[in-house]
Design a protein around this motif. Structure first.
Motif, short mmCIF file in Angstrom:
data_model
loop_
_atom_site.label_atom_id
_atom_site.label_comp_id
_atom_site.label_asym_id
_atom_site.label_seq_id
_atom_site.Cartn_x
_atom_site.Cartn_y
_atom_site.Cartn_z
N SER A 80 6.81 9.11 -23.19
CA SER A 80 7.48 9.78 -21.85
C SER A 80 8.10 8.40 -20.89
O SER A 80 7.61 7.18 -20.89
CB SER A 80 6.20 10.46 -20.92
N THR A 82 8.94 6.67 -17.08
CA THR A 82 7.92 6.63 -16.16
C THR A 82 8.26 7.12 -14.88
O THR A 82 9.62 7.61 -14.62
CB THR A 82 7.63 5.09 -15.89
N THR A 107 0.98 15.62 -22.65
CA THR A 107 0.10 15.01 -21.92
C THR A 107 0.85 14.17 -20.80
O THR A 107 0.87 13.91 -19.70
CB THR A 107 -1.00 14.60 -22.30
N GLY A 108 1.57 13.06 -21.40
CA GLY A 108 2.01 11.95 -20.98
C GLY A 108 3.38 12.32 -19.97
O GLY A 108 3.41 12.16 -18.77
N MET A 115 3.48 12.47 -11.08
CA MET A 115 3.69 11.64 -10.18
C MET A 115 5.11 11.35 -9.51
O MET A 115 5.01 11.10 -8.44
CB MET A 115 3.32 10.35 -10.96
N ILE B 73 1.85 2.06 -13.65
CA ILE B 73 2.80 3.34 -13.69
C ILE B 73 4.18 3.05 -13.98
O ILE B 73 4.83 3.85 -14.61
CB ILE B 73 2.49 4.01 -12.24
N VAL B 76 4.21 1.48 -18.20
CA VAL B 76 3.68 1.98 -19.37
C VAL B 76 3.87 3.01 -20.19
O VAL B 76 4.23 2.94 -21.18
CB VAL B 76 1.93 1.91 -19.15
N GLY B 77 4.46 4.07 -19.16
CA GLY B 77 4.77 5.32 -19.76
C GLY B 77 3.81 6.08 -20.59
O GLY B 77 2.45 5.69 -20.31
N GLY B 78 3.95 6.85 -21.19
CA GLY B 78 2.88 7.80 -21.90
C GLY B 78 1.79 8.38 -21.00
O GLY B 78 2.11 8.48 -19.68
N ALA B 79 0.80 8.61 -21.38
CA ALA B 79 -0.20 9.08 -20.56
C ALA B 79 -1.16 8.02 -19.90
O ALA B 79 -1.85 8.19 -18.76
CB ALA B 79 -1.33 9.96 -21.42
N PRO B 82 0.22 6.66 -16.15
CA PRO B 82 -0.39 7.61 -15.13
C PRO B 82 -1.96 7.23 -14.79
O PRO B 82 -2.45 7.10 -13.55
CB PRO B 82 -0.17 8.86 -15.40
N LEU B 83 -2.78 7.43 -16.04
CA LEU B 83 -3.96 7.32 -15.88
C LEU B 83 -4.67 5.90 -15.34
O LEU B 83 -5.36 5.95 -14.31
CB LEU B 83 -4.91 7.88 -17.23
N ARG B 120 -6.08 13.40 -12.06
CA ARG B 120 -4.80 13.36 -12.84
C ARG B 120 -4.94 13.79 -14.39
O ARG B 120 -3.79 14.72 -14.65
CB ARG B 120 -4.56 11.64 -13.19
N GLY B 121 -5.79 13.53 -15.12
CA GLY B 121 -5.78 13.98 -16.51
C GLY B 121 -6.89 15.51 -16.58
O GLY B 121 -6.48 15.84 -17.74
N GLY B 176 -4.79 15.64 -24.64
CA GLY B 176 -3.93 14.61 -25.29
C GLY B 176 -3.52 15.12 -26.78
O GLY B 176 -3.81 16.07 -27.23
N ARG B 177 -2.74 14.14 -27.41
CA ARG B 177 -2.29 14.35 -28.61
C ARG B 177 -2.97 14.63 -29.58
O ARG B 177 -2.99 15.21 -30.58
CB ARG B 177 -1.04 13.13 -29.02
#
Lengths: 333, 210
Positions: A80, A82, A107-108, A115, B73, B76-79, B82-83, B120-121, B176-177
């Motif tokens: 994903s 950002t 999820t991502g 956000m 934030i 990193v990207g992906g999940a 944000p976590l 968040r998750g 998640g995946r």
């Protein structure tokens, strides 16, 4: 694994440079990896953005232009983008009537877009509404998973919601039609071979020469099951039957039937598959009123296809037929 | 003697070193049940965090924690972005304008961070995620707090995180995946719980005054 690349680390950036070079009607922010319509922000029109991991082209950057998206954010391959990319795109496209975020259910992607929407609310005056696509019937146990994945319907949402925005509808109405498309659409995919992420350099999964995976995702996620390779007519049945079992497509409005190539399958085979799908739909009493065949949401060089059905009505038909001018989809102009 | 910005900087540096040293481990755990990018994404993010902190060292605990969160934030990207980003941002909010944290303050900040991860998750205990390491860690921290010693409480938290991480192996993923694998996710240690355990273990190793 042979690929037409220079360095795995530069694949996304250099591909975006190619989009900028090939399409003067688009503007690319290379720092934030955002593809914009060159004339963004368009005043007095609801703006649409989407985004996601790279590797699914033409989704999403190839669908930027009049009648579809105002901007698309590119993440790393299958990762994903950002929130700061999405926030920049949101601010860059807002023409005063707010911005629709079109988000595939992963999820991502969901967290990063969430956000971005929170940052937009806190730091800008831009109104944002998000619509999440989750049309993949291959995910059966959606209660105990991250939910159904967003796949082929995403393409149709971007086209139809884009037309609704062009027609002058407000943000709530554009979001409503996007949700309607997602609610009335279903998809199912399959793979003949794996894809290879450039940075990994080797196939994401091992699939023996004589086996295929039914219910595959667009990142090489596992499907429902692995079976012996079979003729196209049987593959079509494996894809169409779960879709018809999940939603009623026999309504009087008919359906849009979409056969999508996963990236490594030739159009010759995609049309052959479309023929098999059309025969099955006819036998099931489903009337096809529009069709779409081609690689629109891909998984790198994975061979295989997906089938998407969308239950149509007069409203959706009119929006589908409206003019669109993007690198990946173009008619009526 | 409380925990100040310099102590938190030590912790973040140690976490970065550990993540970079274990990039291959995190990626191989993630390739078994995910998409093989956890090690690379976390290493890229923590390298960016360290570079940012070196270029412009924040003076207060809240400023430092916020800087870490925002950098994660945006890189990193992906999940995981944000976590982990939310974890540090919520810690920053909990710290407020304090120059130093006492043992209860560290506990409150960790708990706020974990609450942010949940918000968040939306994970629950037993979903086979980083929460399965973090939740027992903050519970163990609070239980050990009676003694009043930071070192003791963090040691208990680190041990509980490791136990929680190990307990993810027999679980079936529900977030998640990895959740798309269904029963095929059983028998693999969760990569997120593994990196989260590094987070608490490096806190135990660096936050108490040397």
């Amino acid at each position: 694994m042979k690929k037409l690349i220079n360095d795995p680390a530069d694949v996304v950036a250099e591909s975006l440079q190619g989009i900028a070079a090939a399409h003067p009607e688009l503007r690319v922010d290379h720092t934030n990896k955002i593809v914009y319509r060159a004339d963004a922000p368009v005043q007095n029109k609801v703006a649409l953005i989407s985004g996601g991991g790279s590797g699914h082209e033409p989704l999403h950057g190839g669908f930027v232009g009049p009648g579809m998206l105002d901007a698309a954010c590119a993440g790393e391959v299958f990762t994903s983008p950002t929130p700061d990319q999405m926030l920049a795109a949101t601010q860059g496209v807002d023409g005063g009537l707010g911005v629709l975020h079109i988000v595939k259910n992963y999820t991502g992607d969901v967290m990063n877009f969430e956000m971005a929407a929170e940052l937009a609310a806190a730091e800008t005056g831009v109104e944002v509404v998000s619509v999440v696509t989750d049309d993949d019937v291959a995910v059966q146990d959606s209660l105990y998973t991250a939910g159904r994945r967003g796949v082929g319907v995403t393409v149709l949402v971007e086209k139809i919601a884009g037309a609704a925005a062009d027609a002058g509808r407000d943000l709530a109405a554009v979001a409503d039609v996007a949700r309607k498309v997602n609610a009335q659409g279903r998809s199912m995919g399959m793979a003949l071979t794996s894809c290879t992420v450039p940075a990994a350099g080797r196939p994401t999964f091992d699939l023996p020469d004589d086996e295929i995976e039914i219910g595959i995702g667009i990142h090489g996620e596992p499907g429902r099951r692995r079976v012996q390779a079979m003729p196209a007519r049987d593959v079509a049945r494996e894809l169409v039957e779960p879709i018809l079992a999940d939603h009623d497509f026999t309504g009087s409005g008919g359906v849009l039937a979409f056969v999508n190539g996963m990236g490594g399958t030739p159009l010759l085979e995609q049309y052959l598959m479309y023929n098999e799908v059309a025969k099955l739909l006819d036998a099931a009493g489903v009337r096809v009123v529009r069709s779409l065949v081609g690689p629109y949401i891909t998984s790198l060089e994975m061979a295989g296809c997906s089938v998407t059905l969308l239950a149509m009505d007069d409203e959706l038909l009119q929006l589908w037929d409206a003019p669109v001018r993007t690198p990946g989809m173009r008619w009526g102009v | 003697m409380g925990v100040g910005a310099a102590d938190l900087r030590r912790w973040v540096g140690a976490f970065a070193d550990t993540v970079v040293a274990n990039e291959q481990l995190l990626t191989s755990l993630d390739s078994a049940i995910g998409d093989a990018d956890h090690g690379g994404n976390m290493a890229r993010g923590m390298k960016a965090v360290v570079a940012k902190l070196d270029a412009d060292p924040p003076a207060t605990p809240a400023a430092l924690l916020k800087q870490v969160g925002m950098t994660l934030i945006s890189t990193v990207g992906g999940a995981s972005g944000p976590l982990y980003g939310t974890f540090f941002l919520r810690m920053a909010q909990s710290v407020g304008d304090a120059d130093e944290l006492d043992t209860a303050g560290v506990g409150a900040a960790l708990r706020a961070g974990v609450a942010g991860v949940v918000a968040r998750g939306k994970a629950e205990a037993g979903d086979k995620t980083m929460y399965d390491a973090l939740a027992p860690a903050v519970d163990a921290y609070d239980a050990a707090l009676g003694g009043g010693e930071l070192a003791e409480a963090l040691r208990a938290a680190a041990d509980a995180a490791a136990t929680g991480r190990d307990a993810t192996t027999p679980l079936q993923a529900r977030k998640g995946r990895a959740s798309y694998l269904g029963e095929r996710s059983v028998g693999h240690q969760d990569p997120g719980a593994t990196s989260a355990t590094f987070l608490i273990e490096t806190a135990a190793a660096t936050l108490p005054a040397p």
